[in-house]
Design a protein around this motif. Structure first.
Motif, PDB file in Angstrom:
ATOM      1  N   ARG A 122      37.103  19.052 -41.940  1.00  0.00           N
ATOM      2  CA  ARG A 122      37.460  19.634 -43.230  1.00  0.00           C
ATOM      3  C   ARG A 122      37.060  21.098 -43.364  1.00  0.00           C
ATOM      4  NH1 ARG A 122      36.908  15.471 -48.150  1.00  0.00           N
ATOM      5  NH2 ARG A 122      38.123  13.834 -47.243  1.00  0.00           N
ATOM      6  N   SER A 123      36.471  21.669 -42.349  1.00  0.00           N
ATOM      7  CA  SER A 123      35.987  23.037 -42.484  1.00  0.00           C
ATOM      8  C   SER A 123      37.128  24.046 -42.543  1.00  0.00           C
ATOM      9  CB  SER A 123      35.049  23.381 -41.328  1.00  0.00           C
ATOM     10  OG  SER A 123      35.767  23.406 -40.110  1.00  0.00           O
ATOM     11  N   GLY A 124      38.219  23.783 -41.855  1.00  0.00           N
ATOM     12  CA  GLY A 124      39.354  24.683 -41.896  1.00  0.00           C
ATOM     13  C   GLY A 124      39.169  25.941 -41.090  1.00  0.00           C
ATOM     14  N   ALA A 125      38.160  26.026 -40.242  1.00  0.00           N
ATOM     15  CA  ALA A 125      37.890  27.250 -39.490  1.00  0.00           C
ATOM     16  C   ALA A 125      38.657  27.258 -38.174  1.00  0.00           C
ATOM     17  CB  ALA A 125      36.409  27.390 -39.219  1.00  0.00           C
ATOM     18  N   VAL A 126      39.151  28.453 -37.825  1.00  0.00           N
ATOM     19  CA  VAL A 126      39.855  28.675 -36.563  1.00  0.00           C
ATOM     20  C   VAL A 126      39.299  29.948 -35.947  1.00  0.00           C
ATOM     21  CG1 VAL A 126      42.080  29.275 -35.529  1.00  0.00           C
ATOM     22  CG2 VAL A 126      41.977  27.564 -37.328  1.00  0.00           C
TER      23      VAL A 126
END
Length: 144
Positions: free
Chosen positions: A30-34
């Motif tokens: 769920r962090s959504g980091a790329v």
């Protein structure tokens, strides 16, 4: 004696290392980091760190009797990271002044993804709010 045993066993399990590992895990990140590598003209290679956050509650709850909106947001949040990564990697070499345009292109691609999924999940009248919360460069360090 018999009543104290389950309590002591529970306390022992909770204090043991790694005994609670996975209790609060989710089936997706769920962090959504790329993090993707990008080449900045005349500067070198950097890691571009981006993240995305979605508003998880629709503005008007009474429309939904089931979880269509949440299901759509869960799917779009996973697919959006792929869209962000692909868009960054397609920008082979960019100038520092082009970073804002790259961010705008990512936002546009995510809006297209949302529009595509709205029809699939039947939530066409509900706006989807998202923000790109993180967007910065990290210099690569070589350790010798």
């Amino acid at each position: 004696m018999f009543r104290a045993f389950p309590v002591m066993l529970t306390l022992l399990l909770l204090t043991a290392s790694n005994s609670c590992a996975g209790l609060y895990s989710f089936s997706y990140d769920r962090s959504g980091a790329v993090v993707a590598t990008v080449e900045i003209e005349n500067k070198g290679i950097f890691n571009l760190v981006t993240s995305i956050d979605f508003l998880r509650k629709p503005q008007d709850n009474k429309i939904f009797g089931s979880d269509e909106y949440q299901d759509m947001i869960n799917r779009v949040s996973v697919e959006a990271r792929g869209v962000m990564l692909q868009t960054i990697l397609e920008a082979k070499q960019i100038k520092l002044s082009e970073l804002a345009a790259l961010k705008g292109k990512i936002e546009k691609e995510i809006e297209n993804l949302i529009d595509k999924n709205k029809g699939i999940y039947g939530v066409t009248s509900t706006p989807v709010v998202f923000s790109i919360g993180t967007f910065y460069l990290l210099e690569l360090k070589v350790h010798e």
